[in-house]
Design an enzyme around this catalytic site. Structure first.
Site, PDB file in Angstrom:
ATOM      1  CB  ALA A  37      36.266 -25.882  46.050  1.00 28.62           C
ATOM      2  N   GLY A  77      40.335 -26.311  50.305  1.00 28.74           N
ATOM      3  CA  GLY A  77      39.504 -25.372  51.050  1.00 28.74           C
ATOM      4  C   GLY A  77      39.082 -25.908  52.404  1.00 28.74           C
ATOM      5  CD  GLU A  80      42.722 -22.320  51.251  1.00 33.26           C
ATOM      6  OE1 GLU A  80      43.507 -21.386  50.987  1.00 33.26           O
ATOM      7  OE2 GLU A  80      41.836 -22.732  50.471  1.00 33.26           O
ATOM      8  CD  GLU A 100      43.974 -26.220  47.104  1.00 31.35           C
ATOM      9  OE1 GLU A 100      43.277 -25.542  47.846  1.00 31.35           O
ATOM     10  OE2 GLU A 100      44.934 -26.885  47.519  1.00 31.35           O
TER      11      GLU A 100
END
Length: 164
Positions: A37, A77, A80, A100
């Protein structure tokens, strides 16, 4: 971005509904799977109901095999998304991680649950708490990816999808 999330959702739903589609392959553009992100978007107003977690769950729940073709990087992400896929193929030069934590955030799309299931708690804790990026060869040893290739990752992912 919202555009990518919407495209993933639309594409997966369309593929699942189409009986002629036997498998799905997810890849990035320009030699990168996904850097995750853009944190600048975190401060923007509500995201119109689209969030990464439900998209990753949609991938995981697909009745058709979903293969990630990881080139370049799969971070945050992006990793993920790959964790939600049923199979993962990485280019030998690819790197993966959940960085992150280095800016004070925890992975927010259930990466903290999926990663330990895949590679075990000690290795997952190391990646989650340090933000360390690992190369594809280490990811293969840990069981994070199913195969590492030196040739075209997309073609290798399509080959695996056809096989399964």
């Amino acid at each position: 971005s919202l555009t990518v999330l919407q495209a993933l959702e639309d594409g997966l739903k369309k593929a699942d509904a189409d009986p002629s589609v036997k498998a799905v392959m997810i890849c990035g553009e320009n030699g990168k799977f996904s850097a995750g992100a853009d944190i600048r978007g975190f401060s923007s107003p509500k995201r119109h109901g689209i969030a990464l977690g439900p998209i990753v769950s949609l991938i995981e729940r697909s009745e058709k095999p979903v293969v990630a073709a990881i080139e370049g990087i799969a971070l945050g992400g992006g990793l993920e998304i790959a964790l939600g896929c049923h199979y993962r193929i990485a280019h030998v030069k690819a790197w993966m991680g959940l960085p992150e934590v280095t800016i004070g955030l925890l992975p927010g799309a259930e990466g903290t649950q999926r990663l330990p299931r895949l590679i075990g708690v000690p290795a997952a804790l190391d990646m989650i708490t340090t933000g360390r990026h690992i190369p594809a060869t280490e990811a293969l040893k840990l069981g994070l990816v199913d195969e590492v290739v030196e040739e075209n990752t997309v073609e290798a992912a399509i080959h695996l999808a056809n096989k399964v």
